[in-house]
Design an enzyme around this catalytic site. Structure first.
Site, PDB file in Angstrom:
ATOM      1  N   GLY A 103       3.114 -19.981   3.075  1.00 51.14           N
ATOM      2  CA  GLY A 103       3.695 -19.099   2.093  1.00 51.14           C
ATOM      3  C   GLY A 103       4.992 -18.488   2.587  1.00 51.14           C
ATOM      4  N   ALA A 104       5.359 -17.345   2.015  1.00 53.65           N
ATOM      5  CA  ALA A 104       6.634 -16.706   2.357  1.00 53.65           C
ATOM      6  C   ALA A 104       6.711 -16.366   3.841  1.00 53.65           C
ATOM      7  CB  ALA A 104       6.819 -15.443   1.520  1.00 53.65           C
ATOM      8  N   GLN A 126       3.937 -12.435  -9.159  1.00 54.96           N
ATOM      9  CA  GLN A 126       4.786 -12.302 -10.344  1.00 54.96           C
ATOM     10  C   GLN A 126       5.838 -11.213 -10.193  1.00 54.96           C
ATOM     11  OE1 GLN A 126       1.962 -11.557 -13.461  1.00 54.96           O
ATOM     12  NE2 GLN A 126       1.269 -13.672 -13.579  1.00 54.96           N
ATOM     13  N   GLY A 160       7.659  -8.868  -7.860  1.00 55.56           N
ATOM     14  CA  GLY A 160       8.945  -8.888  -7.202  1.00 55.56           C
ATOM     15  C   GLY A 160       8.853  -8.436  -5.762  1.00 55.56           C
ATOM     16  N   GLU A 201       7.751  -0.332 -10.498  1.00 60.11           N
ATOM     17  CA  GLU A 201       6.320  -0.595 -10.566  1.00 60.11           C
ATOM     18  C   GLU A 201       5.547   0.622 -10.064  1.00 60.11           C
ATOM     19  OE1 GLU A 201       5.626  -4.251  -8.475  1.00 60.11           O
ATOM     20  OE2 GLU A 201       6.495  -5.468 -10.061  1.00 60.11           O
ATOM     21  N   ASP A 207      -9.234 -17.232   6.461  1.00 60.83           N
ATOM     22  CA  ASP A 207      -9.331 -18.111   7.628  1.00 60.83           C
ATOM     23  C   ASP A 207      -8.695 -17.500   8.874  1.00 60.83           C
ATOM     24  OD1 ASP A 207     -10.459 -19.920   5.842  1.00 60.83           O
ATOM     25  OD2 ASP A 207      -8.547 -20.892   5.429  1.00 60.83           O
ATOM     26  N   HIS A 218      -6.646  -5.517  -8.200  1.00 65.16           N
ATOM     27  CA  HIS A 218      -5.551  -5.391  -9.159  1.00 65.16           C
ATOM     28  C   HIS A 218      -6.139  -4.937 -10.486  1.00 65.16           C
ATOM     29  CE1 HIS A 218      -2.047  -6.168 -11.596  1.00 65.16           C
ATOM     30  NE2 HIS A 218      -1.344  -6.373 -10.487  1.00 65.16           N
ATOM     31  N   ARG A 231      -2.481   1.670  -7.676  1.00 65.04           N
ATOM     32  CA  ARG A 231      -3.399   0.666  -8.202  1.00 65.04           C
ATOM     33  C   ARG A 231      -4.871   1.047  -8.072  1.00 65.04           C
ATOM     34  NH1 ARG A 231      -0.637  -5.048  -6.203  1.00 65.04           N
ATOM     35  NH2 ARG A 231       1.002  -5.081  -7.804  1.00 65.04           N
ATOM     36  N   HIS A 242      -7.640  -8.504  -5.237  1.00 66.81           N
ATOM     37  CA  HIS A 242      -6.251  -8.970  -5.273  1.00 66.81           C
ATOM     38  C   HIS A 242      -5.586  -9.043  -3.906  1.00 66.81           C
ATOM     39  CE1 HIS A 242      -2.268  -9.660  -6.818  1.00 66.81           C
ATOM     40  NE2 HIS A 242      -1.807  -8.519  -6.352  1.00 66.81           N
ATOM     41  N   ARG A 258      -2.064  -0.665  -0.879  1.00 72.02           N
ATOM     42  CA  ARG A 258      -0.741  -1.278  -0.876  1.00 72.02           C
ATOM     43  C   ARG A 258       0.046  -0.859  -2.111  1.00 72.02           C
ATOM     44  NH1 ARG A 258       1.788  -5.914  -3.143  1.00 72.02           N
ATOM     45  NH2 ARG A 258      -0.116  -6.459  -4.255  1.00 72.02           N
ATOM     46  N   SER A 277       4.330  -6.426  -0.610  1.00 69.09           N
ATOM     47  CA  SER A 277       3.633  -7.520   0.076  1.00 69.09           C
ATOM     48  C   SER A 277       4.565  -8.669   0.450  1.00 69.09           C
ATOM     49  CB  SER A 277       2.473  -8.028  -0.777  1.00 69.09           C
ATOM     50  OG  SER A 277       2.922  -8.368  -2.075  1.00 69.09           O
TER      51      SER A 277
END
Length: 536
Positions: free
Chosen positions: A17-18, A50, A52, A121, A223, A244, A290, A351, A386, A391
């Site tokens: 991933g990122a 989704q 940002g 957000e 993992d 979430h 959240r 989430h 978070r 993230s």
């Protein structure tokens, strides 16, 4: 099973991933890097993000404000140094990503100049979220993987599970313990291969697949956390799993997330009768943290006996919705829901894993040579909850930090001595004729985690969960010892370990804070401490 190959690299990155791809690209100038992905490169959580990435680009915003918002969202349990470091490094990390080709939404200001469109957000006091419509993760993932595939020093292996880390202590070597590589399972060839690597980076994402209902892709099975624990690394804050608030409630829409940016742009939550409830709960209403929103939805569902609540943005102009939320609009329309004209049925779902493998600000774990970056890691950034869009930011910032640290070690220190690694031994196992055992244990684990260790907890529920997870862990370990491995068995082995860590962490916290809410300890302690567990 076939005897697998041997690989020799400078850095092994587990996860694509990122975080993993950013680190690989930053190191590839100096080192031979291998990146392994359990499925395809894009199948991790980054691709599906989704909302940002948070960073201070607005002249009216400040790094101090980003820091304070994060500390508030973290409910007093963030590590201020980690938060400060992340916020300070945010803009440079985003500018690097933009130079790599990431294309974020822009707008024209009053002076006719182009600037990034920043959204807001939950938990943020300013507009500071860079985004690519409502598919930011897809843009980031595609940018990074295109660069990685083209780099001559980066070898990408898709369809590989990491089985376990190889350490000098596990091999019985004298002297200080360090990581030496890993065993990886080639899913297509059904063979375990050996990777020799003096530096191993865990970028495996979180563990929300431990719950029955989750927004995460199927690969998010904890993992890296489980492997690091088995290798002797401590973990922290595993009780804080973010649910979430708004996943689409529809039988044909498994795992489809409805971004927080909807609420940032004015969407409101409604009961089935159309009335709002968040203004009764929190002064920020739908933009509350959240954990507050998820608990409010869960409470209203249970109080009313309702299957879901509703998220409504239909009061906004249709053109605005089409422009800002094209992915969500199209997906809902495919399911018969026109979000420009009607509310969206929503439920909470697991989430994000806020805890993880303990690291320093270089991403280094307690085991020399082993690093953990992104959702798999506990850096202290998130605390007890978070904040939205921190993230992907954490992935970029700590991948860059870990790359700098590895580079300084790799380039400026004398090479580590070569160590012979034994091949994987599967001579004493047989093919399983009882795959139903895995399927049954898988379902049981995820269901009792949802029922007993979910949004609202009690001492009795946690005790029940611990008894069940101990029985399952013993049964799965025996199965692992007797039979040849498979993807489901490897993931189940890791999930049951992570489940135990979540339960034990939750039992240790005798208060309600952030994402950990217990009816038996509803008060909040005056001097919070992170929950740390060590395998020693």
């Amino acid at each position: 099973m076939n005897q697998g190959l041997e690989h020799h690299v400078d850095v092994l990155v587990i996860g694509s991933g990122a975080a993993g791809l950013t680190l690989a690209l930053k190191l590839a100038k100096h080192a031979k890097v291998m990146v392994i992905a359990k499925s395809q490169l894009k199948d991790g959580s980054t691709y599906y993000a989704q909302g940002g990435i948070a960073a201070v680009f607005d002249e009216h915003d400040t790094i101090d404000s980003h820091v304070e918002d994060t500390l508030v969202a973290g409910a007093g349990l963030c590590d201020r140094a980690a938060v400060q470091f992340t916020a300070q490094e945010a803009r440079a990390a985003l500018e690097w990503l933009i130079r790599k080709g990431a294309d974020f939404d822009t707008e024209t200001d009053e002076a006719g100049q182009s600037r990034y469109h920043l959204t807001r957000e939950g938990g943020h006091s300013h507009r500071r979220i860079l985004h690519a419509a409502d598919a930011t993760g897809k843009e980031v993932q595609q940018t990074l993987q295109q660069q990685a595939r083209q780099h001559p020093n980066i070898q990408v292996l898709e369809g590989y599970n990491a089985v376990d880390l190889i350490t000098s202590t596990k091999l019985g070597h004298a002297g200080d313990n360090r990581v030496l590589g890993a065993y990886i399972w080639n899913r297509k060839a059904e063979a375990v291969e050996t990777v020799h690597a003096p530096y191993v980076v865990l970028a495996t994402g979180g563990a929300s697949k431990v719950y029955q209902y989750t927004s995460n892709p199927d690969v998010a099975s904890g993992d890296g956390i489980a492997m690091a624990w088995r290798a002797g690394c401590p973990v922290a804050n595993m009780e804080f799993n973010q649910f979430h608030p708004t996943c689409l409630y529809h039988p044909q829409a498994k795992n489809f997330l409805l971004t927080e940016a909807l609420r940032g742009e004015g969407a409101v939550l409604r009961r089935p009768d159309g009335s709002r409830f968040m203004p009764e709960i929190h002064d920020r209403a739908e933009l509350a943290p959240r954990d507050v929103v998820a608990r409010a939805i869960d409470y209203e569902m249970k109080r009313l006996g309702a299957d879901c609540m509703y998220l409504d943005i239909s009061h906004k102009p249709a053109d605005f919705i089409h422009k800002h939320f094209p992915t969500i609009y199209q997906r809902c329309l495919e399911l018969g829901i026109d979000i420009t004209a009607e509310p969206i049925p929503v439920v909470p779902a697991a989430h994000y894993t806020c805890g993880g493998v303990m690291t320093d600000l270089d991403g280094a774990t307690r085991l020399p040579g082993l690093y953990a970056i992104g959702e798999v890691a506990y850096t202290g950034l998130h605390g007890a909850n978070r904040m939205a869009s921190n993230s992907l930011l954490e992935c970029l910032v700590f991948a860059r930090a870990a790359a700098r640290h590895i580079e300084s070690e790799f380039v400026h220190r004398s090479p580590l001595p070569k160590v012979a690694l034994p091949p994987w031994d599967d001579s004493r196992v047989v093919n399983s004729d009882e795959q139903v055992v895995i399927a049954h244990n898988w379902h049981e684990l995820r269901l009792f985690m949802w029922d007993y260790v979910g949004i609202v907890r009690t001492d009795k529920r946690l005790q029940r969960a611990l008894r069940r997870v101990e029985m399952l862990k013993a049964e799965i370990q025996q199965y692992y010892a007797d039979f040849q491995i498979s993807n489901d068995l490897l993931e189940l082995r890791n999930l049951v370990q992570v489940a135990e860590l979540i339960i034990r962490s939750a039992m240790a916290r005798k208060e309600s804070r952030g994402l950990h809410f217990t009816l038996d300890h509803p008060e909040t302690l005056s001097e919070p401490q992170p929950t740390m567990l060590s395998p020693d």
